[in-house]
Design a protein around this motif. Structure first.
Motif, mmCIF file in Angstrom:
data_model
loop_
_atom_site.group_PDB
_atom_site.id
_atom_site.type_symbol
_atom_site.label_atom_id
_atom_site.label_comp_id
_atom_site.label_asym_id
_atom_site.label_seq_id
_atom_site.Cartn_x
_atom_site.Cartn_y
_atom_site.Cartn_z
ATOM 1 N N ALA A 1 10.882 8.349 -19.185
ATOM 2 C CA ALA A 1 11.277 8.112 -20.584
ATOM 3 C C ALA A 1 10.544 9.092 -21.497
ATOM 4 O O ALA A 1 11.135 9.684 -22.402
ATOM 5 C CB ALA A 1 10.948 6.670 -20.978
ATOM 6 N N PHE A 2 9.268 9.291 -21.217
ATOM 7 C CA PHE A 2 8.470 10.229 -22.018
ATOM 8 C C PHE A 2 9.010 11.648 -21.832
ATOM 9 O O PHE A 2 9.205 12.388 -22.792
ATOM 10 C CB PHE A 2 7.004 10.143 -21.582
ATOM 11 N N ALA A 3 9.256 12.010 -20.561
ATOM 12 C CA ALA A 3 9.758 13.364 -20.262
ATOM 13 C C ALA A 3 11.099 13.606 -20.947
ATOM 14 O O ALA A 3 11.358 14.692 -21.481
ATOM 15 C CB ALA A 3 9.875 13.547 -18.757
ATOM 16 N N ALA A 4 11.951 12.568 -20.946
ATOM 17 C CA ALA A 4 13.272 12.713 -21.576
ATOM 18 C C ALA A 4 13.114 12.994 -23.067
ATOM 19 O O ALA A 4 13.845 13.814 -23.633
ATOM 20 C CB ALA A 4 14.093 11.450 -21.345
ATOM 21 N N MET A 5 12.155 12.319 -23.696
ATOM 22 C CA MET A 5 11.944 12.553 -25.129
ATOM 23 C C MET A 5 11.389 13.958 -25.378
ATOM 24 O O MET A 5 11.733 14.610 -26.347
ATOM 25 C CB MET A 5 10.978 11.503 -25.692
ATOM 26 N N VAL A 6 10.533 14.392 -24.456
ATOM 27 C CA VAL A 6 9.892 15.705 -24.625
ATOM 28 C C VAL A 6 10.911 16.840 -24.563
ATOM 29 O O VAL A 6 10.802 17.823 -25.298
ATOM 30 C CB VAL A 6 8.791 15.899 -23.558
ATOM 31 N N ILE A 7 11.928 16.695 -23.717
ATOM 32 C CA ILE A 7 12.848 17.832 -23.563
ATOM 33 C C ILE A 7 13.982 17.857 -24.597
ATOM 34 O O ILE A 7 14.749 18.814 -24.634
ATOM 35 C CB ILE A 7 13.450 17.922 -22.141
ATOM 36 N N VAL A 8 14.062 16.824 -25.427
ATOM 37 C CA VAL A 8 15.150 16.799 -26.416
ATOM 38 C C VAL A 8 15.176 18.066 -27.286
ATOM 39 O O VAL A 8 16.231 18.708 -27.415
ATOM 40 C CB VAL A 8 15.078 15.507 -27.274
ATOM 41 N N PRO A 9 14.059 18.499 -27.876
ATOM 42 C CA PRO A 9 14.119 19.710 -28.714
ATOM 43 C C PRO A 9 14.590 20.948 -27.953
ATOM 44 O O PRO A 9 15.325 21.771 -28.499
ATOM 45 C CB PRO A 9 12.663 19.898 -29.181
ATOM 46 N N VAL A 10 14.186 21.039 -26.692
ATOM 47 C CA VAL A 10 14.604 22.198 -25.886
ATOM 48 C C VAL A 10 16.117 22.168 -25.692
ATOM 49 O O VAL A 10 16.802 23.190 -25.825
ATOM 50 C CB VAL A 10 13.880 22.190 -24.520
ATOM 51 N N LEU A 11 16.636 20.994 -25.407
ATOM 52 C CA LEU A 11 18.083 20.869 -25.197
ATOM 53 C C LEU A 11 18.847 21.196 -26.480
ATOM 54 O O LEU A 11 19.840 21.922 -26.451
ATOM 55 C CB LEU A 11 18.422 19.443 -24.756
ATOM 56 N N VAL A 12 18.363 20.673 -27.584
ATOM 57 C CA VAL A 12 19.038 20.928 -28.870
ATOM 58 C C VAL A 12 19.060 22.426 -29.151
ATOM 59 O O VAL A 12 20.104 22.991 -29.483
ATOM 60 C CB VAL A 12 18.324 20.156 -30.012
ATOM 61 N N LEU A 13 17.915 23.072 -28.984
ATOM 62 C CA LEU A 13 17.840 24.512 -29.234
ATOM 63 C C LEU A 13 18.779 25.274 -28.307
ATOM 64 O O LEU A 13 19.451 26.214 -28.724
ATOM 65 C CB LEU A 13 16.414 25.005 -29.026
ATOM 66 N N TYR A 14 18.808 24.852 -27.059
ATOM 67 C CA TYR A 14 19.658 25.564 -26.103
ATOM 68 C C TYR A 14 21.132 25.425 -26.481
ATOM 69 O O TYR A 14 21.878 26.403 -26.484
ATOM 70 C CB TYR A 14 19.419 25.042 -24.677
ATOM 71 N N PHE A 15 21.528 24.211 -26.845
ATOM 72 C CA PHE A 15 22.940 24.023 -27.176
ATOM 73 C C PHE A 15 23.324 24.788 -28.441
ATOM 74 O O PHE A 15 24.422 25.305 -28.557
ATOM 75 C CB PHE A 15 23.275 22.536 -27.313
ATOM 76 N N LEU A 16 22.392 24.891 -29.374
ATOM 77 C CA LEU A 16 22.677 25.632 -30.607
ATOM 78 C C LEU A 16 22.788 27.131 -30.339
ATOM 79 O O LEU A 16 23.556 27.831 -30.977
ATOM 80 C CB LEU A 16 21.571 25.382 -31.643
ATOM 81 N N ALA A 17 22.012 27.600 -29.373
ATOM 82 C CA ALA A 17 21.917 29.053 -29.180
ATOM 83 C C ALA A 17 22.509 29.510 -27.845
ATOM 84 O O ALA A 17 22.271 30.638 -27.431
ATOM 85 C CB ALA A 17 20.457 29.472 -29.276
ATOM 86 N N GLN A 18 23.274 28.644 -27.192
ATOM 87 C CA GLN A 18 23.668 28.982 -25.813
ATOM 88 C C GLN A 18 24.534 30.242 -25.716
ATOM 89 O O GLN A 18 24.406 31.001 -24.761
ATOM 90 C CB GLN A 18 24.348 27.796 -25.131
#
Lengths: 304, 518
Positions: free
Chosen positions: A273-290
């Protein structure tokens, strides 16, 4: 990249050929699908586990929810993970949020700093006529081959000697130069026609002006790629922030994960659960800049 | 134009210089082996000649009210007939320690450990109390220096090289030996035997003797390189319900019966196995001990696990895998043996007693069966592997070293060791804490029958063995796992005698390379 490869395969097919796939083509498609599944599996494991009860984790229940089971998705795991990490009495908030603030500060500075240093170094190595340039480039590459563990103790000694231990400087400065980013940008800058520089020279431009006015605007995908990669590395960093800091108020999100990995037992559902929260910003950035990210990878010779 | 060229060249140079301290592209695995130790310069080679503790040492904490805490306790003053002696750094005799005056020095002590935040808060609470109540104005604070022992080791190594070690850190005996070889930590014997600041005879007797003895290092002429504030032991966890179903009314006490039960329980098709094989040299060592063998000779001059006990251990691992009675737990599956045991898939596991609370919780939420612990099977003479890192004091100044010792002494007091044991699952270090800790476990319903198991462990301390307290044991651990235990698990045709002989030959080379230079 896998998606891009699949797309290329599809677009290369001629009309009328779709119904006649060769055996090799089918095998290739199967291999691609398998590789995609393997790439997604750890992510899927993390997300599903973060919604499970500890009992389901222990009993290896893969899907404990409707229609295979009667369990309710454990949304409370996320809050429990936040509270388990501890309380920051200095700011009067949960340490998770202090870690989050530190991660944003550190990752932001590292991205900005590494973009500046990498752009300057890559440009010089790609376009400037410097004596011993090739030797310098090889030296730069050699540092990339060194395992991090080999340099971690000397770096830590430097931090102690510079009195940067337990400071933002200690967290940020050693990561301000990324050899991989220099290499990646150099490859991209090499593709910019020399004629452009000669034309700029006639217009009275120097190297710095040419870099800022011409090279940087032309290299947006590569710069975005470098920025994103450095953000991911800074965001995911664990060992260095742990070693170079002393107080919990100086630590970052990656370090928070260790709270769930005690010596003799791991709260896997909370960890995930903690790891999932930690990677949210990375995922958002990736989807914005993919789109630019893919372009950057394709244009820098990194595509395999 | 030229100016810009120069500017670019300067920036490039700066970029390259900074590159030297830049990180590699990808994070790597933790450091495995420590480097060869630097030449030893034992400051205390003048040989400490400790006098027997005649007088009762002062209590670490003043029994007075908090308002009076800043004042020294009356009995903390030097005895009238005690003549101050010159103090070397580090102090090498109890008299030197007695002569250190801490009053008004307001010494700060930093303690590096690897416990999680929850335990950090408990430690902070205890050390805040120590800071408030000690009569010398010592301020102590704990710091999380890493998530694992290798993390703390890396950080300590760097800090030693930078000349900025903490005052105290956790360290296993072999790590302490490595630090001592660099002259970085101090012998605690003079502190322990100090009339003014040491432990009284009564206190020393209150400590479990095997725990105290485990920090006496044979490579450094009996120097005490650490002090125990917690301990645990390797035990066998077993599924009692399953064992009963298999027709065993009591847990197997010898290896033959144990192997038979494990194989009877195994059903690979149903993913059920008798034993979970972990990649851990301590697991191998525990089995060697239980067969009457040793890892290192008593005088620390050679590795000796190629004895009959070592050969039998390897042969048994081979048989267990050949007969499909055991399953390998990959290193990536953290605490996998515990989870599989809790799910009812494993009959026996060997693990640290500090895992008791985690086993309790996992089993309660897993298959929820009746379980218990016991020493590993043996050949008639039980032996248990003693775990739990000690705390070592770094060479700083005599005042700081003494303040560090007083902090450690405080953490070892009955109230503190009881609190620590009750909250972490570790064992207390004093006999006098035993009743309170056991009572606390028994009064907590979540423990159930496991509280009785915990209570029984105290009877096993007398059989405690230490694996290897010498510098360079970390690479030997790696060797034992990869070149002996794992090979035994994967190659049923390998010659067990050759495996341990080759392993011992390599281990002895490592021992020689890391031996303190005299």
């Amino acid at each position: 990249m896998i998606g891009a490869a699949a797309q290329e395969t599809t677009t290369a097919r001629r009309p009328g050929q779709s119904a006649r796939l060769s055996v090799g083509g089918v095998l290739m498609q199967i291999a691609i699908v398998l590789a995609a599944l393997m790439a997604v599996a750890p992510f899927a494991f993390m997300v599903t586990t973060s919604f499970k009860t500890y009992a389901s984790v222990i009993n290896n229940v893969i899907w404990p929810w409707f229609p295979l089971g009667s369990e309710v998705p454990q949304l409370g795991n996320f809050w429990e993970a936040i509270t388990t990490v501890g309380w920051d009495s200095q700011w009067g908030i949960y340490l998770f949020f202090r870690y989050l603030a530190n991660s944003l500060i550190v990752a932001g500075c590292i991205v900005a700093g590494s973009l500046i240093t990498s752009t300057l170094a890559a440009y010089a190595l790609a376009r400037m006529d410097l004596p011993g340039k090739q030797v310098l480039f090889v030296l730069v590459l050699v540092t990339m081959m060194m395992p991090e563990d080999l340099t971690i103790v000397p770096k830590l000694v430097m931090m102690f000697n510079l009195r940067w231990y337990n400071t933002y400087l200690g967290l940020i400065v050693p990561s301000l130069v990324s050899v991989f980013s220099i290499f990646l940008l150099r490859q991209f800058f090499m593709q910019i026609p020399r004629d452009l520089f000669e034309a700029a020279l006639i217009d009275g431009m120097g190297h710095l002006r040419f870099l800022i006015s011409v090279v940087v605007p032309l290299s947006k995908p590569a710069l975005l790629t470098v920025g994103l990669l450095n953000f991911i590395w800074a965001w995911d960093a664990f060992k260095w922030p742990l070693l170079v800091t002393r107080d919990s108020s100086m630590r970052v999100l990656g370090v928070g994960l260790q709270q769930f990995m005690q010596g003799q037992g791991t709260q896997v559902h909370l960890l995930m659960a903690f790891a999932a929260m930690v990677i949210v910003p990375v995922l958002v950035l990736y989807f914005l800049a993919q789109k630019q990210f893919r372009e950057g990878i394709l244009n820098t010779g990194l595509k395999g | 134009m030229r100016t810009q060229m120069r500017l670019m060249a300067l920036l490039l140079t700066l970029g390259l210089l900074l590159t030297a301290c830049g990180p590699a592209a990808q994070p790597a695995a933790p450091t495995a082996a420590p480097a060869k130790p630097a030449e030893s310069k034992p400051a205390d080679s003048t040989a400490a000649k400790p006098a027997a503790p005649a007088a009762q040492p002062a209590a670490t904490t003043a029994p007075a009210k908090p308002a009076e805490a800043a004042k020294p306790a009356a009995d903390a003053k030097p005895a009238a007939d005690a003549k101050p002696v010159a103090v070397s750094n580090p102090p090498t005799t109890p008299e030197m320690v007695d002569s250190i005056d801490l009053m008004g020095k307001n010494v700060e002590v930093v303690y590096w450990h690897n416990r999680p935040q929850k335990d950090q808060e408990l430690l902070q609470q205890m050390l805040d109390e120590f800071s408030k109540t000690n009569p010398y104005g010592i301020k102590a604070r704990p710091e999380i220096a890493g998530a694992s022992y290798p993390d703390v080791y890396n950080k300590v190594s760097a800090a030693i090289q930078a000349g900025q070690p903490p005052e105290v850190s956790v360290a296993y005996q072999n790590q302490a030996a490595f630090y001592r070889a660099q002259g970085a930590i101090v012998d605690l014997n003079p502190f322990l035997k100090s009339k003014k600041y040491g432990l009284s005879e009564e206190d020393q007797k209150d400590y479990f003797q095997t725990f105290l003895d485990s920090d006496i290092n044979p490579q450094f002429q009996g120097e005490r390189l650490g002090f125990p504030t917690q301990r645990s032991i390797e035990v066998m966890y077993y599924n009692a319900d399953w064992l009963k179903q298999l027709g065993y009314n009591e847990v197997p006490k010898d290896w033959k019966t144990w192997e038979e039960a494990a194989c009877k329980a195994s059903d690979p098709a149903a993913n059920k196995y008798g034993w979970a094989f972990r990649h851990d040299a301590s697991n191998f060592a525990s089995q060697v001990f239980s067969r009457g063998g040793r890892i290192l000779s008593p005088d620390a001059s050679a590795y000796v696990f190629n004895s009959e006990a070592g050969v039998e251990t390897v042969a048994m691992i081979q048989r267990m895998f050949k007969n499909k009675c055991a399953v390998e737990i990959p290193t990536s599956e953290r605490n996998g043996e515990q989870n599989r045991f809790a799910a009812g898939q494993i009959l026996f596991t060997f693990a640290s007693s500090s895992g008791l609370p985690f086993y309790q919780e996992a089993i309660g939420k897993g298959a929820n069966f009746k379980w218990d612990i016991d020493p590993l099977p043996n050949g008639g003479k039980p032996a248990v592997n003693l775990y739990g890192a000690s705390v070592s004091v770094y060479k700083t100044t005599p005042e700081k070293e003494l303040a560090a010792w007083l902090m450690i002494k405080y953490l070892g007091e009955k109230a503190q060791t009881t609190k620590w044991a009750v909250n972490t699952g570790y064992l207390p270090v004093r006999e006098s804490a035993r009743a309170d800790v056991v009572a606390a476990y028994k009064s907590d319903p979540k423990w159930g029958a496991a509280a009785d198991s915990y209570a029984r462990m105290f009877a096993w301390f007398q059989y405690a063995m230490v694996e290897s307290p010498v510098a360079g044991y970390d690479p030997v651990r790696d060797l034992i796992d990869k070149e002996i235990a794992t090979k035994a698990a994967t190659d049923p045709n390998a010659d067990p005698k050759k495996l341990v002989d080759d392993g011992v030959a390599k281990a002895n080379n490592i021992l020689k390379e890391n031996a303190p230079k005299r």
